[in-house]
Scaffold this active site. Structure first.
Site, PDB file in Angstrom:
ATOM      1  N   CYS A  92       0.823  -1.206   0.000  1.00  0.00           N
ATOM      2  CA  CYS A  92       0.000   0.000   0.000  1.00  0.00           C
ATOM      3  C   CYS A  92       0.851   1.247   0.000  1.00  0.00           C
ATOM      4  CB  CYS A  92      -0.911  -0.008   1.227  1.00  0.00           C
ATOM      5  SG  CYS A  92      -1.936   1.462   1.347  1.00  0.00           S
ATOM      6  N   GLY A  93       0.524   2.180  -0.893  1.00  0.00           N
ATOM      7  CA  GLY A  93       1.277   3.421  -0.963  1.00  0.00           C
ATOM      8  C   GLY A  93       0.655   4.567  -0.206  1.00  0.00           C
TER       9      GLY A  93
END
Length: 265
Positions: free
Chosen positions: A107-108
């Site tokens: 996840c960014g």
């Protein structure tokens, strides 16, 4: 520096044969701490390799940097047995908001407290008259796949690359995180003075989430080409900013979710 792999002993099981102990290649996943003004602002879980590009690409969204000279210095070091990159930004460049906790390789935007789209509002459109032939677009994932060396060894990393409308590829970057691979590609372009990439397509090896489109818009690319499908929010953001978005690009077939006017026969 290519991405890092390591080896572990495993037991390989094949139907009809005795289990066998053998070494296997694995992609390394380890933390990279980003620091600004002596303070840690983020910890990214990534595959080591091209860490300065990863940091530069991360700053394109997090600080709105658009030119190489927006970043005065990126200094890589090893401190307290941890990989670190110390960032110095030019005067007037917005400092990134510190992340509350570790950003995983999956996840960014997970550790951001808000989804800040303010830096995307002035993103440039694609180059006037830009189009890409359908057959060129359809072949981009396969051409990129030929350069996924770490994937060949481990089967555990994603890839990204910027491609021209003629099918020419830039440097392919790999990482256990989809968003990290994109940041490495965008960071390479930033440091080379090649942003905005208004005549380039971002090719990715996995699905397209909101964060991938967010990074593409910030980099000014003309479109995104993916082997898997996008999310609803990704499609909405791509349409809002006029990007070509093609997903499920496999074996000569594709779904075009946005920007179909940028396709040429």
């Amino acid at each position: 520096m290519p991405v890092t792999t390591t080896r572990r002993a495993i037991v390989r099981v094949v139907t009809g044969a005795e289990p066998a102990r053998t070494p296997d290649d694995l992609a390394v996943e380890s933390p990279l701490v980003l620091g600004l003004a002596g303070e840690a602002i983020a910890t990214l879980m990534r595959t080591p390799g091209h860490d300065l590009e990863l940091t530069a690409g991360w700053l394109v969204v997090e600080s709105g940097v658009r030119r190489a000279d927006d970043v005065v210095q990126l200094r890589q070091c090893r401190e307290d047995d941890t990989d670190r990159v110390h960032i110095t930004l030019a005067a007037g460049v917005r400092e990134p908001r510190p992340r509350a906790f570790v950003t995983s390789a999956a996840c960014g935007v997970c550790s951001a407290d808000v989804l800040d789209l303010s830096l995307l509002a002035d993103g440039p459109p694609h180059t006037p008259g830009f189009t890409v032939p359908r057959d060129v677009l359809a072949g981009l994932p396969d051409v990129m796949r030929l350069q996924q060396k770490a994937f060949d060894r481990t089967g555990a990393v994603h890839a990204a690359v910027l491609a021209g409308a003629d099918g020419t590829l830039g440097p392919v970057r790999e990482d256990v995180g989809r968003h990290n691979a994109v940041d490495k590609v965008v960071g390479h372009a930033l440091l080379a003075g090649a942003l905005p990439a208004t005549d380039r397509l971002l090719v990715v090896s996995g699905r397209v989430s909101f964060e991938i489109v967010q990074k593409a818009v910030a980099a000014g690319v003309a479109g995104i080409v993916a082997v898997s499908a996008p999310s609803s929010l990704a499609v909405d953001l791509a349409r809002e900013h006029g990007l070509l978005l093609a997903g499920m690009v496999r074996r000569g077939r594709m779904n075009v979710y946005a920007g179909e006017d940028l396709l040429a026969s």
